[in-house]
Design a protein around this motif. Structure first.
Motif, mmCIF file in Angstrom:
data_model
loop_
_atom_site.group_PDB
_atom_site.id
_atom_site.type_symbol
_atom_site.label_atom_id
_atom_site.label_comp_id
_atom_site.label_asym_id
_atom_site.label_seq_id
_atom_site.Cartn_x
_atom_site.Cartn_y
_atom_site.Cartn_z
ATOM 1 N N PRO A 169 0.829 -1.217 0.000
ATOM 2 C CA PRO A 169 0.000 0.000 0.000
ATOM 3 C C PRO A 169 0.862 1.265 0.000
ATOM 4 N N THR A 170 1.482 1.544 -1.124
ATOM 5 C CA THR A 170 2.432 2.649 -1.232
ATOM 6 C C THR A 170 1.817 3.974 -0.815
ATOM 7 N N ALA A 171 0.631 4.273 -1.323
ATOM 8 C CA ALA A 171 0.005 5.558 -1.007
ATOM 9 C C ALA A 171 -0.276 5.689 0.483
ATOM 10 N N THR A 172 -0.634 4.599 1.125
ATOM 11 C CA THR A 172 -0.960 4.643 2.553
ATOM 12 C C THR A 172 0.282 4.809 3.406
ATOM 13 N N VAL A 173 1.345 4.073 3.113
ATOM 14 C CA VAL A 173 2.512 4.058 3.992
ATOM 15 C C VAL A 173 3.539 5.138 3.685
ATOM 16 N N LYS A 174 3.508 5.732 2.499
ATOM 17 C CA LYS A 174 4.556 6.706 2.187
ATOM 18 C C LYS A 174 4.419 7.978 3.018
ATOM 19 N N ASN A 175 3.247 8.265 3.529
ATOM 20 C CA ASN A 175 3.040 9.453 4.342
ATOM 21 C C ASN A 175 3.127 9.183 5.847
ATOM 22 N N LEU A 176 3.499 7.963 6.233
ATOM 23 C CA LEU A 176 3.633 7.653 7.659
ATOM 24 C C LEU A 176 4.878 8.329 8.229
ATOM 25 N N ALA A 177 4.725 8.955 9.369
ATOM 26 C CA ALA A 177 5.869 9.521 10.078
ATOM 27 C C ALA A 177 6.533 8.404 10.886
ATOM 28 N N PRO A 178 7.802 8.551 11.234
ATOM 29 C CA PRO A 178 8.446 7.528 12.060
ATOM 30 C C PRO A 178 7.656 7.279 13.345
ATOM 31 N N GLY A 179 7.388 6.012 13.635
ATOM 32 C CA GLY A 179 6.619 5.634 14.808
ATOM 33 C C GLY A 179 5.132 5.461 14.553
ATOM 34 N N ASP A 180 4.640 5.941 13.412
ATOM 35 C CA ASP A 180 3.219 5.808 13.083
ATOM 36 C C ASP A 180 2.932 4.429 12.506
ATOM 37 N N SER A 181 1.650 4.097 12.424
ATOM 38 C CA SER A 181 1.249 2.820 11.833
ATOM 39 C C SER A 181 -0.025 3.009 11.032
ATOM 40 N N ALA A 182 -0.250 2.088 10.129
ATOM 41 C CA ALA A 182 -1.453 2.089 9.291
ATOM 42 C C ALA A 182 -2.122 0.728 9.412
ATOM 43 N N ASP A 183 -3.367 0.720 9.858
ATOM 44 C CA ASP A 183 -4.145 -0.505 9.978
ATOM 45 C C ASP A 183 -4.880 -0.709 8.658
ATOM 46 N N LEU A 184 -4.579 -1.792 7.977
ATOM 47 C CA LEU A 184 -5.190 -2.059 6.671
ATOM 48 C C LEU A 184 -6.515 -2.791 6.789
ATOM 49 N N GLY A 185 -6.937 -3.116 8.002
ATOM 50 C CA GLY A 185 -8.251 -3.717 8.234
ATOM 51 C C GLY A 185 -8.277 -5.232 8.020
ATOM 52 N N TRP A 186 -9.418 -5.812 8.422
ATOM 53 C CA TRP A 186 -9.626 -7.260 8.272
ATOM 54 C C TRP A 186 -10.068 -7.567 6.853
ATOM 55 N N LYS A 187 -9.485 -8.606 6.286
ATOM 56 C CA LYS A 187 -9.874 -9.083 4.954
ATOM 57 C C LYS A 187 -10.223 -10.560 5.082
ATOM 58 N N THR A 188 -11.317 -10.962 4.453
ATOM 59 C CA THR A 188 -11.777 -12.347 4.523
ATOM 60 C C THR A 188 -11.280 -13.122 3.312
ATOM 61 N N LEU A 189 -10.810 -14.333 3.561
ATOM 62 C CA LEU A 189 -10.325 -15.219 2.509
ATOM 63 C C LEU A 189 -11.454 -16.152 2.061
ATOM 64 N N PRO A 190 -11.312 -16.816 0.922
ATOM 65 C CA PRO A 190 -12.374 -17.709 0.438
ATOM 66 C C PRO A 190 -12.723 -18.854 1.389
ATOM 67 N N ASN A 191 -11.797 -19.292 2.228
ATOM 68 C CA ASN A 191 -12.090 -20.398 3.153
ATOM 69 C C ASN A 191 -12.670 -19.899 4.475
ATOM 70 N N ARG A 192 -13.150 -18.681 4.514
ATOM 71 C CA ARG A 192 -13.766 -18.022 5.660
ATOM 72 C C ARG A 192 -12.775 -17.645 6.754
ATOM 73 N N ALA A 193 -11.497 -17.826 6.489
ATOM 74 C CA ALA A 193 -10.486 -17.315 7.408
ATOM 75 C C ALA A 193 -10.323 -15.824 7.119
ATOM 76 N N ALA A 194 -9.687 -15.111 8.021
ATOM 77 C CA ALA A 194 -9.498 -13.676 7.833
ATOM 78 C C ALA A 194 -8.121 -13.280 8.347
#
Length: 164
Positions: free
Chosen positions: A63-88
């Motif tokens: 996620p280049t656009a999301t992480v390129k603006n992170l300051a040192p020490g910051d984080s970006a939560d990309l959220g939960w994603k569900t897989l085809p086998n119902r795992a996430a």
């Protein structure tokens, strides 16, 4: 001397049935415990595969656009994603450097839909390729003064060999 044994068989049979019932109950309980342990192992393994798949998916679609603006020490939560086998999986990218070369830690949690299966965490890292602070490129001759070390090669003539 024969003693009267009247009523001896009935208590013996009742005692034997009681012992056999306890053995059967213990066997059934053990089988149920084994089934639960086997399912927990299966669910944990699937959660680990979900976390690994999430790490690979995050690397593959960085996620280049999301992480390129992170300051040192910051984080970006990309959220939960569900897989085809119902795992996430859930990926969180942390910027770990102090403002120099960008270094990221990717923490991915994987889980199954079973609420008792738990969460497995996989951690990976990403580092930015260094840019040379002092570099010179030329297609002709160059003259430098006050240089203590100079190392060069012509890439048209092959790969760099540090001792050549």
């Amino acid at each position: 001397m024969i003693k009267n044994r009247a009523g001896f068989v009935l208590p013996t049979v009742i005692f034997a049935i009681t012992i056999m019932s306890v053995v059967v109950i213990v066997a059934l309980t053990t089988a149920a415990d084994e089934r639960r342990a086997s399912r927990a192992t299966r669910e944990a393994t699937l959660a680990m595969y979900a976390a690994d798949a999430g790490l690979r998916a995050t690397y593959g679609a960085w996620p280049t656009a999301t992480v390129k603006n992170l300051a040192p020490g910051d984080s970006a939560d990309l959220g939960w994603k569900t897989l085809p086998n119902r795992a996430a999986y859930r990926a969180v990218v942390h910027r770990m450097d102090n403002g120099g070369l960008k270094q990221y830690t990717v923490v991915v949690q994987g889980r199954r839909t079973d609420p008792f299966a738990g969460v497995i965490t996989v951690v990976g890292g990403v580092g930015e390729a260094p840019n040379f602070k002092y570099a010179v490129a030329t297609s002709g001759n160059i003259s430098l003064s006050s240089v203590s070390t100079l190392d060069a090669y012509d890439s048209d003539k092959g790969t760099y060999a540090g001792t050549a």
